[in-house]
Design an enzyme around this catalytic site. Structure first.
Site, PDB file in Angstrom:
ATOM      1  N   PHE A 150     -89.820 -80.289 126.282  1.00  0.00           N
ATOM      2  CA  PHE A 150     -88.769 -80.883 125.464  1.00  0.00           C
ATOM      3  C   PHE A 150     -87.421 -80.248 125.773  1.00  0.00           C
ATOM      4  O   PHE A 150     -87.323 -79.022 125.908  1.00  0.00           O
ATOM      5  CB  PHE A 150     -89.022 -80.611 123.982  1.00  0.00           C
ATOM      6  CG  PHE A 150     -90.299 -81.154 123.435  1.00  0.00           C
ATOM      7  CD1 PHE A 150     -91.476 -80.405 123.521  1.00  0.00           C
ATOM      8  CD2 PHE A 150     -90.331 -82.382 122.806  1.00  0.00           C
ATOM      9  CE1 PHE A 150     -92.661 -80.890 122.998  1.00  0.00           C
ATOM     10  CE2 PHE A 150     -91.510 -82.869 122.268  1.00  0.00           C
ATOM     11  CZ  PHE A 150     -92.680 -82.124 122.360  1.00  0.00           C
ATOM     12  N   ASP A 151     -86.402 -81.051 125.796  1.00  0.00           N
ATOM     13  CA  ASP A 151     -85.045 -80.527 125.722  1.00  0.00           C
ATOM     14  C   ASP A 151     -84.843 -80.117 124.260  1.00  0.00           C
ATOM     15  O   ASP A 151     -85.594 -80.546 123.376  1.00  0.00           O
ATOM     16  CB  ASP A 151     -84.063 -81.638 126.134  1.00  0.00           C
ATOM     17  CG  ASP A 151     -82.609 -81.238 125.894  1.00  0.00           C
ATOM     18  OD1 ASP A 151     -81.809 -82.113 125.538  1.00  0.00           O
ATOM     19  OD2 ASP A 151     -82.275 -80.039 126.055  1.00  0.00           O
ATOM     20  N   GLY A 152     -83.853 -79.293 124.020  1.00  0.00           N
ATOM     21  CA  GLY A 152     -83.641 -78.809 122.655  1.00  0.00           C
ATOM     22  C   GLY A 152     -82.714 -79.702 121.856  1.00  0.00           C
ATOM     23  O   GLY A 152     -83.151 -80.443 120.969  1.00  0.00           O
TER      24      GLY A 152
END
Lengths: 298, 252
Positions: A150-152
């Protein structure tokens, strides 16, 4: 991806939650155009391990294929699925109706589609969703461990920090993050999905299988470990969520890191990163949420 | 003793060509003692939807003979109220072709005599009785009331979506092809009748089989769902069928 009539088929993932009798979801990768890779193994592997440990439980990965097609093309759809040896057992052919109502009825945890309009609609209804992009060449991934990256910001977290960055630049961003280090970020559209994954993970942890867990999660963020990363980690902790590996790239391109990790799927809100990941063989999904979308439209 | 009365206010259908549907009176009109007129029952939106289908069929082809032919059947010997029943249906704008005034013991006879293809009732006993005599029956319920009054929504549901009575009447056997022909009169979008399919158990295999059977019976379904064991409540709430057919139908 295209199945029958040139329509795009969409995939919705689901788990069954035995406790409340309601449904959670799962995710699925369906790539009928690339028969060299069989995407089922990882999800099936997780399910098999879960069934071994908890034979009575219905908390598993569950996949539903959702399409706007009418039922009379259903046979062709089934034949295509059989042809590609995909292990899908649940179907939802809406006959032209929007899939959103059905996603809600199934308590969908994650909705994947090649159609960004449907994904946007789902996000607006509070359903975790992302637009899938298939890389031309997919890197080999594990058949025994499901890896999700996941990107944040604007994926797990809200886009508030991205707004600061875009409006006032990097220095202001760092200042802001430092000042608000102990204030948890708001949640983003995929937080619920991470939560659902975490629930399944803890079923393995409870049996002492932390080191051998068949689900592994990654945070791949442009934040830097030295500064802005702290707030991200503290936020996750405040939510009671764990992430197995956090990779702070401090602005470096994500593609090469993802190539190393080899996640089965990667979520990012910026097409720049999605494309970069896909170029190097990672199945990347775009989450059309937050300030980055407006910037992209210009 | 059964007496059948034609409704003079409604153009009679060609019974050979039409799709004959009988509805139990208690589902259509509330049994109120007071007042000039009966209130409407749970089947009211269904009848409105059926009438809309007929309207659209005739609009497309004024000589259309494949129409819904609606019979109102009393099952409790309310003969003494027959006048009030007839006037109530007229009052509510219900296009009933014929009234069959019968009792509990002989209402099935009137279904057989009138070659009814589908019998609808809100009483499980009645539906079961008719079923045992070979008449295709379906239960109406709360969901019928909350369903559309503009689009007739039929759901074929269950493990075996084409469950028929043990000794189906010829009329029952013709039901599927007629329904299919009727659905076929309309296009993919904006149809006043919608047929959906839901397989409850079994996975892709039984789903595919159901779809193949549909095709072989000339019935083009609109929506299709394969639950493979998932709870069907949420999907039913979404689909809002007027009634269910199949082995998932009578088990409400």
């Amino acid at each position: 991806m295209n199945l029958s009539n040139g329509e795009t088929s969409t995939v919705s993932g689901q788990n069954r939650n035995g406790a409340s009798g309601s449904w959670e979801d799962t995710k699925r990768l369906v790539k009928p155009s690339t028969p060299t890779r069989k995407p089922q193994p990882a999800l099936e592997a997780v399910n098999n391990r879960l069934r071994e440990l908890y034979p009575q439980s219905e908390e598993l990965f569950d996949v539903v294929l959702v399409t706007n097609n009418h039922a009379y093309v259903g046979l062709r759809l089934i034949n295509t699925i059989n042809h590609h040896h995909l292990l899908i057992e649940r179907f939802c052919m809406t006959g032209g109706n929007s899939p959103i109502g059905y996603l809600k009825a199934y308590h969908t945890n994650l909705y994947l589609s090649a159609d960004s309009a449907k994904v946007r609609e789902a996000l607006e209804e509070g359903i975790a969703a992302a637009t899938m992009f298939t890389p031309e060449k997919m890197t080999e991934v594990s058949e025994t461990q499901l890896r999700v990256a996941f990107d944040g910001d604007a994926v797990l977290f809200s886009d508030e920090s991205e707004r600061i960055f875009k409006a006032h630049g990097l220095d202001k961003f760092f200042e802001h993050e430092k000042a608000h280090e102990n204030k948890p970020l708001d949640h983003g559209p995929l937080k619920g999905f991470l939560e659902a994954l975490g629930k399944l993970q803890s079923k393995f942890f409870d049996k002492g299988l932390r080191m051998d867990c068949p689900i592994r999660t990654y945070l791949v963020t442009a934040r830097s470990a030295a500064s802005s990363g702290t707030r991200a980690l503290k936020t996750l902790r405040s939510w009671g969520l764990e992430i197995d590996e956090a990779l702070f790239l401090a602005g470096a391109p994500k593609g090469p890191m993802l190539e190393k990790i080899r996640p089965h799927i990667f979520f990012d809100d910026q097409m720049f990163h999605v494309e970069g990941a896909a170029e190097l063989g990672t199945v990347a999904c775009h989450v059309p949420y937050g300030i980055a979308q407006r910037a992209a439209k210009k | 003793m059964v007496s059948t009365v034609a409704n003079v206010d409604v153009k009679q259908k060609d019974a050979e060509q039409a799709l004959v549907v009988a509805i139990s009176c208690s589902a259509v009109l509330e049994d109120t003692d007071d007042g000039e007129v009966h209130g409407v029952g749970v089947a009211f939106p269904l009848l409105q939807a059926v009438q809309n289908v007929n309207r659209r069929l005739v609009a497309a082809n004024s000589a259309e003979s494949l129409l819904f032919d609606v019979l109102l059947v009393t099952t409790d010997g309310r003969r003494q109220q027959s006048a009030r029943i007839v006037s109530s249906t007229k009052h509510h704008g219900l296009e009933v072709s014929r009234f069959c005034f019968s009792g509990r013991e002989d209402f099935v006879e009137s279904l057989l005599e009138n070659r009814v293809q589908l019998f609808l009732s809100a009483e499980p006993e009645e539906a079961s009785q008719a079923w045992q005599r070979g008449v295709l029956s379906a239960l109406l319920g709360r969901q019928t009331w909350s369903s559309s009054s503009e689009q007739l929504r039929v759901l074929l549901c269950g493990g075996d979506i084409f469950t028929t009575p043990a000794n189906p009447t010829p009329a029952a056997q013709r039901f599927w092809s007629q329904l299919g022909a009727m659905r076929g009169r309309f296009g993919v979008l904006d149809s006043p009748v919608s047929v959906s399919v839901l397989t409850a158990h079994g996975g892709r295999q039984s789903f595919g089989d159901a779809l193949a059977t549909l095709r072989s019976r000339g019935l083009k379904a609109d929506e299709a769902h394969c639950l493979a064991g998932a709870p069907r409540g949420p999907i039913l709430d979404l689909l809002r069928p007027h009634f269910l057919l199949g082995d998932g139908g009578l088990e409400r």
